[in-house]
Design a protein around this motif. Sequence first.
Motif, PDB file in Angstrom:
ATOM      1  N   LEU A 150       0.838  -1.194   0.000  1.00 22.63           N
ATOM      2  CA  LEU A 150       0.000   0.000   0.000  1.00 22.63           C
ATOM      3  C   LEU A 150       0.879   1.252   0.000  1.00 22.63           C
ATOM      4  N   THR A 151       0.581   2.167  -0.895  1.00 24.56           N
ATOM      5  CA  THR A 151       1.348   3.397  -0.972  1.00 24.56           C
ATOM      6  C   THR A 151       0.444   4.591  -0.688  1.00 24.56           C
ATOM      7  N   ALA A 152       1.059   5.647  -0.187  1.00 30.63           N
ATOM      8  CA  ALA A 152       0.342   6.895   0.076  1.00 30.63           C
ATOM      9  C   ALA A 152       0.777   7.944  -0.929  1.00 30.63           C
ATOM     10  N   ARG A 153      -0.180   8.742  -1.372  1.00 29.64           N
ATOM     11  CA  ARG A 153       0.102   9.863  -2.265  1.00 29.64           C
ATOM     12  C   ARG A 153      -0.134  11.155  -1.494  1.00 29.64           C
ATOM     13  N   LEU A 154       0.860  12.048  -1.516  1.00 28.84           N
ATOM     14  CA  LEU A 154       0.784  13.285  -0.755  1.00 28.84           C
ATOM     15  C   LEU A 154       0.919  14.492  -1.675  1.00 28.84           C
ATOM     16  N   GLY A 155       0.119  15.509  -1.423  1.00 24.91           N
ATOM     17  CA  GLY A 155       0.198  16.768  -2.150  1.00 24.91           C
ATOM     18  C   GLY A 155       0.311  17.930  -1.182  1.00 24.91           C
ATOM     19  N   LEU A 156       1.215  18.879  -1.474  1.00 27.86           N
ATOM     20  CA  LEU A 156       1.430  20.034  -0.607  1.00 27.86           C
ATOM     21  C   LEU A 156       1.463  21.315  -1.423  1.00 27.86           C
ATOM     22  N   HIS A 157       0.866  22.367  -0.866  1.00 31.93           N
ATOM     23  CA  HIS A 157       0.909  23.681  -1.508  1.00 31.93           C
ATOM     24  C   HIS A 157       0.906  24.759  -0.438  1.00 31.93           C
ATOM     25  N   THR A 158       1.675  25.811  -0.666  1.00 33.08           N
ATOM     26  CA  THR A 158       1.767  26.951   0.239  1.00 33.08           C
ATOM     27  C   THR A 158       1.119  28.166  -0.397  1.00 33.08           C
ATOM     28  N   GLY A 159       0.378  28.934   0.402  1.00 27.73           N
ATOM     29  CA  GLY A 159      -0.255  30.132  -0.126  1.00 27.73           C
ATOM     30  C   GLY A 159      -1.202  30.734   0.892  1.00 27.73           C
ATOM     31  N   PRO A 160      -1.994  31.731   0.473  1.00 30.16           N
ATOM     32  CA  PRO A 160      -2.946  32.375   1.386  1.00 30.16           C
ATOM     33  C   PRO A 160      -4.125  31.460   1.713  1.00 30.16           C
ATOM     34  N   LEU A 161      -4.556  31.504   2.954  1.00 28.46           N
ATOM     35  CA  LEU A 161      -5.661  30.676   3.432  1.00 28.46           C
ATOM     36  C   LEU A 161      -6.620  31.532   4.246  1.00 28.46           C
ATOM     37  N   ILE A 162      -7.888  31.142   4.246  1.00 24.70           N
ATOM     38  CA  ILE A 162      -8.846  31.688   5.196  1.00 24.70           C
ATOM     39  C   ILE A 162      -9.046  30.624   6.267  1.00 24.70           C
ATOM     40  N   ALA A 163      -8.641  30.929   7.499  1.00 25.16           N
ATOM     41  CA  ALA A 163      -8.723  29.979   8.608  1.00 25.16           C
ATOM     42  C   ALA A 163      -9.789  30.440   9.593  1.00 25.16           C
ATOM     43  N   GLY A 164     -10.597  29.505  10.063  1.00 27.62           N
ATOM     44  CA  GLY A 164     -11.612  29.869  11.049  1.00 27.62           C
ATOM     45  C   GLY A 164     -12.578  28.738  11.307  1.00 27.62           C
ATOM     46  N   ASN A 165     -13.545  29.003  12.184  1.00 27.62           N
ATOM     47  CA  ASN A 165     -14.563  28.022  12.535  1.00 27.62           C
ATOM     48  C   ASN A 165     -15.690  28.076  11.514  1.00 27.62           C
ATOM     49  N   VAL A 166     -15.963  26.945  10.874  1.00 28.04           N
ATOM     50  CA  VAL A 166     -16.985  26.862   9.842  1.00 28.04           C
ATOM     51  C   VAL A 166     -18.002  25.807  10.249  1.00 28.04           C
ATOM     52  N   SER A 168     -22.199  25.236  11.919  1.00 32.66           N
ATOM     53  CA  SER A 168     -23.398  25.802  12.521  1.00 32.66           C
ATOM     54  C   SER A 168     -23.143  26.091  13.988  1.00 32.66           C
ATOM     55  N   ARG A 169     -24.142  26.663  14.675  1.00 37.66           N
ATOM     56  CA  ARG A 169     -23.995  26.928  16.103  1.00 37.66           C
ATOM     57  C   ARG A 169     -23.812  25.649  16.894  1.00 37.66           C
ATOM     58  N   GLU A 170     -24.497  24.581  16.447  1.00 37.17           N
ATOM     59  CA  GLU A 170     -24.455  23.321  17.192  1.00 37.17           C
ATOM     60  C   GLU A 170     -23.171  22.536  16.941  1.00 37.17           C
ATOM     61  N   ARG A 171     -22.641  22.658  15.744  1.00 34.63           N
ATOM     62  CA  ARG A 171     -21.463  21.857  15.392  1.00 34.63           C
ATOM     63  C   ARG A 171     -20.613  22.629  14.387  1.00 34.63           C
ATOM     64  N   PHE A 172     -19.341  22.806  14.697  1.00 36.40           N
ATOM     65  CA  PHE A 172     -18.460  23.517  13.789  1.00 36.40           C
ATOM     66  C   PHE A 172     -17.100  22.847  13.755  1.00 36.40           C
ATOM     67  N   ASN A 173     -16.314  23.246  12.765  1.00 30.51           N
ATOM     68  CA  ASN A 173     -14.990  22.666  12.576  1.00 30.51           C
ATOM     69  C   ASN A 173     -14.015  23.788  12.274  1.00 30.51           C
ATOM     70  N   TYR A 174     -12.854  23.762  12.939  1.00 30.17           N
ATOM     71  CA  TYR A 174     -11.800  24.726  12.620  1.00 30.17           C
ATOM     72  C   TYR A 174     -11.080  24.222  11.385  1.00 30.17           C
ATOM     73  N   THR A 175     -11.123  24.998  10.301  1.00 35.56           N
ATOM     74  CA  THR A 175     -10.592  24.529   9.032  1.00 35.56           C
ATOM     75  C   THR A 175     -10.021  25.696   8.240  1.00 35.56           C
ATOM     76  N   VAL A 176      -9.491  25.394   7.067  1.00 30.48           N
ATOM     77  CA  VAL A 176      -8.977  26.419   6.159  1.00 30.48           C
ATOM     78  C   VAL A 176      -9.668  26.274   4.806  1.00 30.48           C
ATOM     79  N   LEU A 177      -9.819  27.401   4.127  1.00 31.78           N
ATOM     80  CA  LEU A 177     -10.501  27.437   2.843  1.00 31.78           C
ATOM     81  C   LEU A 177      -9.683  28.269   1.862  1.00 31.78           C
ATOM     82  N   GLY A 178      -9.953  28.059   0.565  1.00 28.49           N
ATOM     83  CA  GLY A 178      -9.316  28.883  -0.453  1.00 28.49           C
ATOM     84  C   GLY A 178      -8.673  28.065  -1.557  1.00 28.49           C
ATOM     85  N   ASP A 179      -8.145  28.767  -2.539  1.00 28.41           N
ATOM     86  CA  ASP A 179      -7.518  28.108  -3.689  1.00 28.41           C
ATOM     87  C   ASP A 179      -6.303  27.285  -3.284  1.00 28.41           C
TER      88      ASP A 179
END
Length: 202
Positions: A150-166, A168-179
Motif C-alpha cells: 500500500l502506498t500513500a500519495r501526498l500533495g502540498l501547496h503553500t499560499g494564502p488561506l482563510i482559517a476559522g470556525n466553519v 453551525s452553532r451546534e457543530r463547527f470545525n476549525y478549518t482552512v478554505l481557499g484556492d
Amino acid sequence: LALVYSGNSLGHYLLEVWERRWLRQAFGRYLSPAVVEDIITHPERLKLGGEEVEGTVLFADLAGFTGLSEAMSPPDLILLLNEYFSPLTQIILAHRGTLDKFIGDAIMAFWGAPLPLPDHATRACQAALEMQAAMAALQPCWQSRGLPWLTARLGLHTGPLIAGNVGSRERFNYTVLGDTVNLASRLEGVNKLYGTGILCSE
C-alpha cells in the motif's frame, strides 16, 4: 467591600477556568498538546473567526483504497485505517501541524494556523517525508496479513488561506478554505499520473 472583591475575583477565576477548558476542547482534537498549551498560555495570539493567513496544506491518500475496501470485511477495514491514520497523525502533530479532517482514507492537515509558524512549509515537507517512511514501516505487518503493498500519495501547496470556525452553532470545525487548499488536493491526485509519492508546488 471584602465580599464584593472576593466575589469579583472568584468570578474572574471561574471565567478563566472556563475559557481554558473551552480552548482545550476546541483545539485538543486537532493540535498537539504543546500547541494547545501555547494557545492557552497566550490566548491573545489566537484570533477566533475567519482570518487570512499564509500557510501550507497537505493532503494524503491511500492509492487503490477503493478497490481494496470492497474486498475487505468491515472489521479488517477499520483495523487497516486505524493502523494507517495513527502514525501519520502523530507525525503531523509532532511537526506542529493542525489535523483538519479524515475524508474516507484521506487526511487533510495544514500549518500556519491557528498560530503562525514562520517555517510552516519546511515543517510540512519534513512531515511528508516522515509519513512516507512510516508507510514503508507498516508494509511488513500488512503483507503478513495478505494485503498488497500500500502506498500513500501526498500533495502540498503553500499560499494564502482563510482559517476559522466553519459550520453551525451546534457543530463547527476549525478549518482552512481557499484556492491553496484546492491546489494541494489536486497535487495529491496528480501523483497518480506521474507515479510519484509526494508532489509539492514551487
